[in-house]
Write a protein that holds these residues in place. Structure first.
Motif, PDB file in Angstrom:
ATOM      1  N   ASP A   1       0.819  -1.218   0.000  1.00 36.61           N
ATOM      2  CA  ASP A   1       0.000   0.000   0.000  1.00 36.61           C
ATOM      3  C   ASP A   1       0.854   1.269   0.000  1.00 36.61           C
ATOM      4  OD1 ASP A   1       0.927  -0.472   2.576  1.00 36.61           O
ATOM      5  OD2 ASP A   1      -0.891   0.236   3.568  1.00 36.61           O
ATOM      6  N   THR A   2       2.183   1.129   0.158  1.00 40.91           N
ATOM      7  CA  THR A   2       3.072   2.307   0.099  1.00 40.91           C
ATOM      8  C   THR A   2       3.802   2.411  -1.237  1.00 40.91           C
ATOM      9  OG1 THR A   2       5.092   1.218   0.937  1.00 40.91           O
ATOM     10  CG2 THR A   2       3.502   2.033   2.571  1.00 40.91           C
ATOM     11  N   TRP A   3       3.669   1.420  -2.103  1.00 43.11           N
ATOM     12  CA  TRP A   3       4.510   1.345  -3.302  1.00 43.11           C
ATOM     13  C   TRP A   3       4.243   2.464  -4.302  1.00 43.11           C
ATOM     14  CZ3 TRP A   3       4.202  -4.676  -4.347  1.00 43.11           C
ATOM     15  CH2 TRP A   3       4.913  -5.334  -3.331  1.00 43.11           C
ATOM     16  N   ILE A   4       3.118   3.120  -4.195  1.00 43.49           N
ATOM     17  CA  ILE A   4       2.831   4.240  -5.091  1.00 43.49           C
ATOM     18  C   ILE A   4       3.841   5.372  -4.913  1.00 43.49           C
ATOM     19  CG2 ILE A   4       1.255   5.401  -3.503  1.00 43.49           C
ATOM     20  CD1 ILE A   4      -0.470   6.162  -5.935  1.00 43.49           C
ATOM     21  N   LYS A   5       4.525   5.397  -3.759  1.00 43.98           N
ATOM     22  CA  LYS A   5       5.555   6.425  -3.540  1.00 43.98           C
ATOM     23  C   LYS A   5       6.657   6.350  -4.588  1.00 43.98           C
ATOM     24  CE  LYS A   5       5.243   6.954   1.521  1.00 43.98           C
ATOM     25  NZ  LYS A   5       6.071   6.958   2.765  1.00 43.98           N
ATOM     26  N   SER A   6       7.060   5.154  -4.964  1.00 46.79           N
ATOM     27  CA  SER A   6       8.125   4.977  -5.954  1.00 46.79           C
ATOM     28  C   SER A   6       7.585   4.542  -7.309  1.00 46.79           C
ATOM     29  CB  SER A   6       9.142   3.938  -5.465  1.00 46.79           C
ATOM     30  OG  SER A   6       8.509   2.694  -5.200  1.00 46.79           O
ATOM     31  N   ASN A   7       6.340   4.081  -7.336  1.00 43.76           N
ATOM     32  CA  ASN A   7       5.689   3.628  -8.573  1.00 43.76           C
ATOM     33  C   ASN A   7       4.410   4.439  -8.781  1.00 43.76           C
ATOM     34  OD1 ASN A   7       7.122   0.820  -9.422  1.00 43.76           O
ATOM     35  ND2 ASN A   7       7.086   1.020  -7.191  1.00 43.76           N
ATOM     36  N   PRO A   8       4.543   5.686  -9.175  1.00 44.75           N
ATOM     37  CA  PRO A   8       3.364   6.566  -9.227  1.00 44.75           C
ATOM     38  C   PRO A   8       2.318   6.138 -10.237  1.00 44.75           C
ATOM     39  CG  PRO A   8       5.273   7.629 -10.251  1.00 44.75           C
ATOM     40  CD  PRO A   8       5.779   6.395  -9.564  1.00 44.75           C
ATOM     41  N   LEU A   9       2.672   5.234 -11.165  1.00 41.95           N
ATOM     42  CA  LEU A   9       1.699   4.749 -12.135  1.00 41.95           C
ATOM     43  C   LEU A   9       0.610   3.903 -11.456  1.00 41.95           C
ATOM     44  CD1 LEU A   9       1.672   5.393 -15.143  1.00 41.95           C
ATOM     45  CD2 LEU A   9       2.666   3.153 -15.592  1.00 41.95           C
ATOM     46  N   LEU A  10       0.836   3.501 -10.201  1.00 41.31           N
ATOM     47  CA  LEU A  10      -0.179   2.770  -9.437  1.00 41.31           C
ATOM     48  C   LEU A  10      -1.430   3.615  -9.219  1.00 41.31           C
ATOM     49  CD1 LEU A  10       2.022   0.940  -6.765  1.00 41.31           C
ATOM     50  CD2 LEU A  10       0.674  -0.121  -8.583  1.00 41.31           C
ATOM     51  N   GLU A  11      -1.326   4.881  -9.517  1.00 43.04           N
ATOM     52  CA  GLU A  11      -2.484   5.773  -9.441  1.00 43.04           C
ATOM     53  C   GLU A  11      -3.588   5.324 -10.410  1.00 43.04           C
ATOM     54  OE1 GLU A  11      -3.369  10.340 -10.836  1.00 43.04           O
ATOM     55  OE2 GLU A  11      -1.327   9.791 -10.305  1.00 43.04           O
ATOM     56  N   LEU A  12      -3.205   4.656 -11.507  1.00 40.27           N
ATOM     57  CA  LEU A  12      -4.165   4.205 -12.520  1.00 40.27           C
ATOM     58  C   LEU A  12      -4.729   2.838 -12.133  1.00 40.27           C
ATOM     59  CD1 LEU A  12      -2.262   5.226 -15.783  1.00 40.27           C
ATOM     60  CD2 LEU A  12      -4.023   6.502 -14.555  1.00 40.27           C
ATOM     61  N   GLU A  13      -6.011   2.791 -11.863  1.00 43.21           N
ATOM     62  CA  GLU A  13      -6.649   1.570 -11.375  1.00 43.21           C
ATOM     63  C   GLU A  13      -6.560   0.412 -12.366  1.00 43.21           C
ATOM     64  OE1 GLU A  13      -7.896   0.770  -8.470  1.00 43.21           O
ATOM     65  OE2 GLU A  13      -7.471   2.734  -7.584  1.00 43.21           O
ATOM     66  N   ASP A  14      -6.560   0.715 -13.694  1.00 41.04           N
ATOM     67  CA  ASP A  14      -6.611  -0.367 -14.676  1.00 41.04           C
ATOM     68  C   ASP A  14      -5.304  -1.151 -14.785  1.00 41.04           C
ATOM     69  OD1 ASP A  14      -5.470   1.936 -15.677  1.00 41.04           O
ATOM     70  OD2 ASP A  14      -5.989   1.476 -17.759  1.00 41.04           O
ATOM     71  N   ILE A  15      -4.196  -0.598 -14.266  1.00 42.38           N
ATOM     72  CA  ILE A  15      -2.935  -1.360 -14.311  1.00 42.38           C
ATOM     73  C   ILE A  15      -2.399  -1.648 -12.900  1.00 42.38           C
ATOM     74  CG2 ILE A  15      -2.280  -0.350 -16.530  1.00 42.38           C
ATOM     75  CD1 ILE A  15      -0.222   1.319 -14.972  1.00 42.38           C
TER      76      ILE A  15
END
Length: 564
Positions: free
Chosen positions: A283-297
């Motif tokens: 749940d913290t990985w969006i900090k380094s992987n900002p593409l996690l913002e997109l729900e479809d991927i």
């Protein structure tokens, strides 16, 4: 008239308010945007229309694989909109330089391809013959960015007769042309003959962590000095070369974001995990992987990263995963004497005046550095505090030494970390070394306990010390495992336990990065991998620590309870 959506400010607000989880650095970047929006003293303003123009262009570009229009994530809109939305009153871009860093597989190459095409087709400064550079350390890496850009323009050319009529692709030279104004995108690699003479109005350095020196950066920047509206974008994942130019930039952006330095023309976006522990919490990985913002991927990306984390945990460890999947800088060698992150966290200020001090001397005459380190005792907290200064020989020429060592000694002398010899012969001037020591001791009123020295090249120093009437105890530190192994091991443990602190010192940092632990028969010694690498400042520190570690601390006074 419909309300204009300000994607950039909306993203910044969501990050600062915690609606979008982001790294500490990107929180500071977003806060900077919000603060600057209300800064009347700033010589730049944010133009929402300019920001949205580049965003809308990028979202019209087709994905080369699917052919469908690209939908940008919020962070991509923030980056592109910031680069083009912040302008001067004359309309020139505020940000002439940018640092963009995130984990792999987060769409950075697609983003720079889109920005390059925007500059080729929509750019207007200069009006004609804009030169957009896609550069990298190798031809192969520069080719990857070019091929992505080429795939996008080919997709557009299929759908748009107008774009097809004004563009031309030359595969053999890795060039894409705008035939109406003679502008072009060109792929180049880190070779002086390939870069010199070009004036890139818009240049991108891809995977900069692979660069061994600043030649490519300096050549590109030098070609932009006469332009009104230049841009240079450094884009890369983190790496393992902590002496390389990308890590130097990383340290500089830290200063900017912490407000220890000011540069209104430098844009920063650095997506990274804030701690190693976060690697275990998806749940913290969006900090380094900002593409996690997109729900479809999101599900696919998390599943793939989870598989790599599990494999690393079960076998080789998380070292490479922390670098590539979580965008965290880590030392390359498992043989490193000290983990640089352990060392760096102990950087602090300390009042050294009146402290009991042990001095270490690592001497040279020609090629290596001469280093003098001071270990100051904090008797209240029973901790050690290290300061250091180096002296640079110039035999064979200072310029060639700078190029050979990949260290800008002239700049470090200006910053106070070293002294360049004043002798025409280029060898170390012992008087410069001893004058510095004497001045440093006197100015700080140090209570010197001993001077600990490597016997190599000491003969000239000993005679000069005696002439100066110094009354400090001189202790020879014999070279070898019997004398040095236990202090070397203990010093490392105390760094890990945060009992050894140090001031900021670039040359001492470089020495720590270069120091390799050689283990033989349970003994540990320090050495370096390459002759040009410098470890003298850390060796001088160890020499002082051999004796400082034997110091008997004053017992803390314990207030006994009063018994009635």
């Amino acid at each position: 008239m419909p309300n204009v959506i300000d994607y950039v400010t909306q993203y910044a607000t969501d990050v600062v308010q915690g609606n979008i989880l982001a790294s500490e650095k990107n929180i500071k970047t977003c806060q900077r945007h919000l603060t600057d929006m209300n800064n009347k003293a700033l010589n730049y303003h944010f133009d929402v229309d300019r920001a949205n123009h580049v965003i809308n262009f990028l979202e019209m570009l087709p994905d080369p694989k699917s052919g469908k229009a690209l939908g940008l994530a919020g962070f991509q809109k923030f980056i592109a909109g910031s680069l083009y939305g912040w302008v001067s009153d004359e309309g020139y871009r505020r940000f002439t330089k940018a640092y963009l860093s995130m984990s792999r597989k987060n769409g950075k190459t697609l983003l720079i391809a889109g920005l390059s095409l925007y500059e080729l087709i929509m750019g207007d400064e200069p009006t004609n013959e804009r030169l957009i550079g896609l550069s990298a350390n190798s031809r192969e890496q520069a080719g990857i960015a070019f091929d992505m850009t080429k795939a996008q323009i080919e997709s557009i050319r299929v759908k748009s007769k107008a774009i097809k009529s004004i563009t031309k692709i030359t595969d053999s030279r890795k060039e894409i042309f705008n035939t109406t104004d003679r502008s072009k995108i060109k792929a180049v690699s880190n070779e002086a003959s390939n870069l010199e003479g070009y004036q890139f109005s818009f240049a991108i350095i891809d995977e900069y962590h692979e660069a061994k020196n600043k030649k490519m950066y300096e050549t590109l920047r030098r070609g932009q000095v006469l332009l009104n509206n230049p841009t240079l974008i450094i884009i890369s994942t983190a790496g393992e070369d902590l002496n390389g130019p990308m890590y130097q930039e990383y340290e500089y952006i830290n200063k900017l974001l912490n407000k220890d330095a000011v540069n209104d023309n430098y844009f920063i976006y650095c997506a990274e995990q804030d701690t190693e522990d976060e690697a275990y919490y998806s749940d913290t990985w969006i900090k380094s992987n900002p593409l996690l913002e997109l729900e479809d991927i999101k599900d696919v990306l998390i599943r793939n990263i989870e598989a790599e984390v599990k494999e690393g945990t079960d076998s080789s460890g998380l070292h490479g995963i922390l670098v590539k999947n979580f965008n965290m800088w880590r030392q390359a060698s498992t043989e490193s004497y000290l983990d640089f992150m352990d060392w760096k966290k102990n950087e602090t200020d300390f009042d050294i005046k009146y402290s009991k001090t042990y001095i270490g001397l690592d001497l040279s005459r020609a090629d290596d550095l001469t280093a003098v380190s001071f270990i100051h005792l904090d008797e209240v907290n029973q901790e050690y505090y290290v300061t250091s200064h180096s002296f640079v020989a110039t035999k064979g020429g200072l310029k060639s030494k700078i190029e050979r060592d990949f260290i800008d000694y002239e700049q470090l002398q200006r910053e106070g970390y070293c002294t360049i010899t004043d002798l025409q012969s280029g060898i170390i001037n012992s008087n410069q070394v001893l004058d510095y020591m004497e001045r440093y001791i006197t100015e700080n009123k140090l209570d010197v306990q001993a001077i600990c020295y490597d016997p190599h090249a000491i003969h000239g120093f000993i005679a000069e010390i005696e002439r100066r009437n110094w009354r400090y105890e001189l202790i020879e530190i014999r070279q070898g495992a019997m004398t040095l192994s236990n202090p070397v091991i203990d010093f490392r443990l105390k760094v890990i336990n945060e009992q050894i602190k140090h001031h900021k010192n670039t040359l001492l940092d470089i020495a720590v990065k270069n120091a390799i632990a050689k283990v033989t028969n349970d003994s540990v010694m320090i050495e370096k991998k390459m002759h040009r690498e410098k470890i003298d400042p850390i060796m001088a520190t160890i020499f002082a620590y051999v004796i400082a570690s034997e110091h008997e601390w004053q017992k803390k006074k314990v207030r006994l309870p009063i018994i009635f």
